[in-house]
Design a protein around this motif. Sequence first.
Motif, PDB file in Angstrom:
ATOM      1  N   VAL A   1     100.388  74.915  52.653  1.00  0.00           N
ATOM      2  CA  VAL A   1     101.447  74.841  51.469  1.00  0.00           C
ATOM      3  C   VAL A   1     100.940  73.835  50.777  1.00  0.00           C
ATOM      4  CG1 VAL A   1     104.449  74.454  51.741  1.00  0.00           C
ATOM      5  CG2 VAL A   1     103.779  75.716  52.396  1.00  0.00           C
ATOM      6  N   LYS A   2     101.400  73.446  49.338  1.00  0.00           N
ATOM      7  CA  LYS A   2     100.345  72.309  48.504  1.00  0.00           C
ATOM      8  C   LYS A   2     100.967  71.278  49.182  1.00  0.00           C
ATOM      9  CE  LYS A   2     100.376  70.210  43.701  1.00  0.00           C
ATOM     10  NZ  LYS A   2     101.257  70.543  42.579  1.00  0.00           N
ATOM     11  N   HIS A   3      99.923  70.466  49.767  1.00  0.00           N
ATOM     12  CA  HIS A   3      99.850  69.339  50.637  1.00  0.00           C
ATOM     13  C   HIS A   3      99.940  69.262  52.060  1.00  0.00           C
ATOM     14  CE1 HIS A   3     100.018  67.261  46.266  1.00  0.00           C
ATOM     15  NE2 HIS A   3     101.563  67.339  46.433  1.00  0.00           N
ATOM     16  N   ARG A   4     100.319  70.507  52.895  1.00  0.00           N
ATOM     17  CA  ARG A   4     100.106  70.914  54.332  1.00  0.00           C
ATOM     18  C   ARG A   4      98.397  71.336  54.314  1.00  0.00           C
ATOM     19  NH1 ARG A   4     104.941  69.596  50.859  1.00  0.00           N
ATOM     20  NH2 ARG A   4     106.286  69.462  52.316  1.00  0.00           N
ATOM     21  N   LEU A   5      98.035  70.619  54.216  1.00  0.00           N
ATOM     22  CA  LEU A   5      96.299  71.412  55.025  1.00  0.00           C
ATOM     23  C   LEU A   5      96.306  72.682  53.556  1.00  0.00           C
ATOM     24  CD1 LEU A   5      93.740  70.239  56.651  1.00  0.00           C
ATOM     25  CD2 LEU A   5      95.012  72.813  58.423  1.00  0.00           C
ATOM     26  N   GLN A   6      96.840  72.344  52.816  1.00  0.00           N
ATOM     27  CA  GLN A   6      95.588  73.105  51.998  1.00  0.00           C
ATOM     28  C   GLN A   6      94.620  73.621  51.058  1.00  0.00           C
ATOM     29  OE1 GLN A   6      98.019  71.617  47.851  1.00  0.00           O
ATOM     30  NE2 GLN A   6      97.185  74.020  46.284  1.00  0.00           N
ATOM     31  N   TYR A   7      93.897  74.593  50.568  1.00  0.00           N
ATOM     32  CA  TYR A   7      92.790  75.189  50.855  1.00  0.00           C
ATOM     33  C   TYR A   7      92.751  75.215  49.529  1.00  0.00           C
ATOM     34  CZ  TYR A   7      88.616  77.448  49.819  1.00  0.00           C
ATOM     35  OH  TYR A   7      86.823  77.582  49.546  1.00  0.00           O
ATOM     36  N   VAL A   8      91.929  73.836  48.880  1.00  0.00           N
ATOM     37  CA  VAL A   8      91.602  73.465  47.271  1.00  0.00           C
ATOM     38  C   VAL A   8      90.501  74.396  46.979  1.00  0.00           C
ATOM     39  CG1 VAL A   8      91.621  71.988  45.261  1.00  0.00           C
ATOM     40  CG2 VAL A   8      92.909  71.113  47.721  1.00  0.00           C
ATOM     41  N   GLY A   9      89.605  74.621  48.073  1.00  0.00           N
ATOM     42  CA  GLY A   9      88.319  75.958  47.257  1.00  0.00           C
ATOM     43  C   GLY A   9      86.875  75.662  47.313  1.00  0.00           C
ATOM     44  N   LYS A  10      86.448  74.935  46.903  1.00  0.00           N
ATOM     45  CA  LYS A  10      84.558  75.149  46.905  1.00  0.00           C
ATOM     46  C   LYS A  10      84.233  74.039  45.994  1.00  0.00           C
ATOM     47  CE  LYS A  10      83.820  77.779  50.740  1.00  0.00           C
ATOM     48  NZ  LYS A  10      82.913  78.512  52.292  1.00  0.00           N
ATOM     49  N   ILE A  11      82.726  73.578  46.440  1.00  0.00           N
ATOM     50  CA  ILE A  11      82.355  73.289  45.376  1.00  0.00           C
ATOM     51  C   ILE A  11      81.038  72.950  45.453  1.00  0.00           C
ATOM     52  CG2 ILE A  11      80.978  71.439  43.302  1.00  0.00           C
ATOM     53  CD1 ILE A  11      84.158  70.265  43.396  1.00  0.00           C
ATOM     54  N   ASN A  12      79.978  73.954  45.189  1.00  0.00           N
ATOM     55  CA  ASN A  12      78.129  73.752  45.842  1.00  0.00           C
ATOM     56  C   ASN A  12      78.478  73.902  47.068  1.00  0.00           C
ATOM     57  OD1 ASN A  12      78.237  73.139  43.634  1.00  0.00           O
ATOM     58  ND2 ASN A  12      77.170  70.918  43.412  1.00  0.00           N
ATOM     59  N   ASP A  13      79.075  75.052  47.765  1.00  0.00           N
ATOM     60  CA  ASP A  13      80.054  75.182  48.702  1.00  0.00           C
ATOM     61  C   ASP A  13      80.202  73.947  50.086  1.00  0.00           C
ATOM     62  OD1 ASP A  13      79.761  77.488  51.037  1.00  0.00           O
ATOM     63  OD2 ASP A  13      77.319  76.867  52.119  1.00  0.00           O
ATOM     64  N   ILE A  14      80.782  73.272  49.024  1.00  0.00           N
ATOM     65  CA  ILE A  14      81.802  72.135  50.198  1.00  0.00           C
ATOM     66  C   ILE A  14      82.946  72.945  50.177  1.00  0.00           C
ATOM     67  CG2 ILE A  14      82.606  69.910  50.188  1.00  0.00           C
ATOM     68  CD1 ILE A  14      79.416  69.210  48.759  1.00  0.00           C
ATOM     69  N   SER A  15      84.022  72.858  51.168  1.00  0.00           N
ATOM     70  CA  SER A  15      85.240  72.939  51.500  1.00  0.00           C
ATOM     71  C   SER A  15      85.902  71.942  50.495  1.00  0.00           C
ATOM     72  CB  SER A  15      85.608  73.783  52.327  1.00  0.00           C
ATOM     73  OG  SER A  15      85.463  75.149  52.723  1.00  0.00           O
ATOM     74  N   PHE A  16      87.053  71.967  50.255  1.00  0.00           N
ATOM     75  CA  PHE A  16      88.302  70.887  49.420  1.00  0.00           C
ATOM     76  C   PHE A  16      89.587  71.058  50.845  1.00  0.00           C
ATOM     77  CE2 PHE A  16      84.505  69.861  47.418  1.00  0.00           C
ATOM     78  CZ  PHE A  16      84.726  68.468  47.366  1.00  0.00           C
ATOM     79  N   TYR A  17      90.037  70.133  51.436  1.00  0.00           N
ATOM     80  CA  TYR A  17      91.985  70.851  51.983  1.00  0.00           C
ATOM     81  C   TYR A  17      92.331  69.459  51.480  1.00  0.00           C
ATOM     82  CZ  TYR A  17      89.869  74.329  54.435  1.00  0.00           C
ATOM     83  OH  TYR A  17      89.474  75.731  54.601  1.00  0.00           O
ATOM     84  N   ASN A  18      93.825  69.591  50.949  1.00  0.00           N
ATOM     85  CA  ASN A  18      94.750  68.660  50.919  1.00  0.00           C
ATOM     86  C   ASN A  18      95.648  68.551  51.088  1.00  0.00           C
ATOM     87  OD1 ASN A  18      96.371  67.202  49.661  1.00  0.00           O
ATOM     88  ND2 ASN A  18      97.550  68.548  48.024  1.00  0.00           N
ATOM     89  N   ASP A  19      95.866  67.904  52.381  1.00  0.00           N
ATOM     90  CA  ASP A  19      96.831  67.042  53.623  1.00  0.00           C
ATOM     91  C   ASP A  19      97.040  66.275  53.674  1.00  0.00           C
ATOM     92  OD1 ASP A  19      97.581  68.153  55.477  1.00  0.00           O
ATOM     93  OD2 ASP A  19      96.662  66.962  57.566  1.00  0.00           O
ATOM     94  N   SER A  20      97.820  66.080  51.982  1.00  0.00           N
ATOM     95  CA  SER A  20      98.017  64.664  51.977  1.00  0.00           C
ATOM     96  C   SER A  20      99.210  64.485  53.066  1.00  0.00           C
ATOM     97  CB  SER A  20      98.768  64.506  50.783  1.00  0.00           C
ATOM     98  OG  SER A  20      98.791  63.187  49.596  1.00  0.00           O
ATOM     99  N   LYS A  21     100.169  65.439  52.994  1.00  0.00           N
ATOM    100  CA  LYS A  21     101.460  65.331  53.407  1.00  0.00           C
ATOM    101  C   LYS A  21     101.382  64.462  55.246  1.00  0.00           C
ATOM    102  CE  LYS A  21     105.911  66.234  54.653  1.00  0.00           C
ATOM    103  NZ  LYS A  21     105.899  65.708  56.431  1.00  0.00           N
ATOM    104  N   SER A  22     100.128  64.380  55.703  1.00  0.00           N
ATOM    105  CA  SER A  22      99.712  63.641  57.088  1.00  0.00           C
ATOM    106  C   SER A  22      99.956  62.340  56.674  1.00  0.00           C
ATOM    107  CB  SER A  22      98.688  64.157  57.401  1.00  0.00           C
ATOM    108  OG  SER A  22      98.469  65.611  57.854  1.00  0.00           O
ATOM    109  N   THR A  23     101.708  61.727  57.335  1.00  0.00           N
ATOM    110  CA  THR A  23     101.948  60.892  56.650  1.00  0.00           C
ATOM    111  C   THR A  23     101.857  59.662  58.722  1.00  0.00           C
ATOM    112  OG1 THR A  23     103.861  61.287  56.805  1.00  0.00           O
ATOM    113  CG2 THR A  23     103.187  61.254  55.017  1.00  0.00           C
ATOM    114  N   ASN A  24     101.561  61.281  59.626  1.00  0.00           N
ATOM    115  CA  ASN A  24     101.396  60.404  61.040  1.00  0.00           C
ATOM    116  C   ASN A  24     100.533  60.592  61.399  1.00  0.00           C
ATOM    117  OD1 ASN A  24     101.793  62.419  61.885  1.00  0.00           O
ATOM    118  ND2 ASN A  24     104.299  61.860  60.959  1.00  0.00           N
ATOM    119  N   ILE A  25     100.000  59.537  61.977  1.00  0.00           N
ATOM    120  CA  ILE A  25      98.391  60.519  63.703  1.00  0.00           C
ATOM    121  C   ILE A  25      99.006  61.718  64.004  1.00  0.00           C
ATOM    122  CG2 ILE A  25      97.936  59.582  65.378  1.00  0.00           C
ATOM    123  CD1 ILE A  25      97.775  56.800  64.793  1.00  0.00           C
TER     124      ILE A  25
END
Length: 452
Positions: free
Chosen positions: A310-334
Amino acid sequence: MKHITDFKDKKVLVLGLAKSGESAARLLDKLGAIVTVNDGKPFDENPTAQSLLEDGIRVICGSHPLELLDEDFALLVKNPGIRYDNPMVARALQKGMPVWTEVELAYLISDAPIIGITGSNGKTTTTTMIAEVLNAGGQSAKLCGNIGYPASSVAQEATKEDILVMELSSFQLMGVQDFKPHIAVLTNLIPTHIDYHGSIEAYIEAKWNIQSQMGPEDVVILNFNQAESRELAVRTQATVIPFSTTEKVDGAYLEGEILCFKGEPVMTVSDIGVPGSHNVENALATIAVAKWFGIDNQAIKEALSHFGGVKHRLQYVGKINDISFYNDSKSTNILATQKALSGFDNSKVILIAGGLDRGNEFDDLIPDIQGLKKMVILGQSAERIKRAADKAGVSYVDATDIADATRKAFALSQAGDIVLLSPANASWDMYANFEVRGDLFLATVDELKEQA
């Protein structure tokens, strides 16, 4: 939708607009209520209020006059984010006026059965997983609630052949009276929103409102990894189905790398389309719901294998030069960040963390960040996070904002690495909400893709 007459010719005050307030006001008007909307945003800057007025609904904007409550209102429906110590809400309660959130209205008019999902973390992911699995199994599931689609709007269109899959916050659940889902899911419980609720006990009770009207014909699905859930299991009239990643229970559980339901293998951990131990828990809760509806294992496996998050919940965004990006902005606590990190090899992770300073230290995060390749730290809480990083032996760099942090994390990474935005903090020191923060991360990754 059920065309109920409960509100006909009754005066109802809707406090606060946004999506849920507008939906409640329009529904109540359709049901024959005499609706007044009160919103703090000035009328000239309030297109929603302007639209309601054009449609014949009374609006009072720019302030919250207490004398408004001297009118003979039968009910107040409030925005979930408005606290109960708000002067308007407190006065209404003092006068003996019922105070609801719009999910109560959704229940009263819904022809469709309701699956309610709540918990501290994983609500949105589990809600989406459940809907996708049910639809894959031939059901007609409709997402609604705290996930961004007002429950009272979706309920108006739902039929008896549909199922409302409703994400519910503790704020929403404080404002229910007769609300009764057929299935309730409690993903987990950790101390959060204590500033709103006043204590962890009050927070748990708000969550537990989800099952207050349920009986033996209804089902509560509980996370038996947690002692709190085990204690709640004896405090309900509903049928309890547990799930656990740590032991075999009479429900959904993990046996080695196999997700099972009551002795029957369903799928493997590697089949789940999103990483992390928390997503194993979310998948087990989903399996418990799916099996109750008789969904076959192949449909469950296919839906969860193709689940992209789900968007902002450990969302896989894609790769650049075989580097993976994950968007977990929803992680607002430890805890949310701990769970995100559990799905990766720390030696390959560049973690972006930091945000609103709530006064807490981050020592609980130390075991989870040990071995990280690097951290990029920002926000009000930066000095506190740096202290945890120092204790964990992790090196770090500073960043001024999310765009700067994303660029620096990319510069520090190489093929095979993972850039993970999982802040462990709320966003409000820099951004209006975690969505804005995550969208800036996504936009910056897109810029980096164009430049690569």
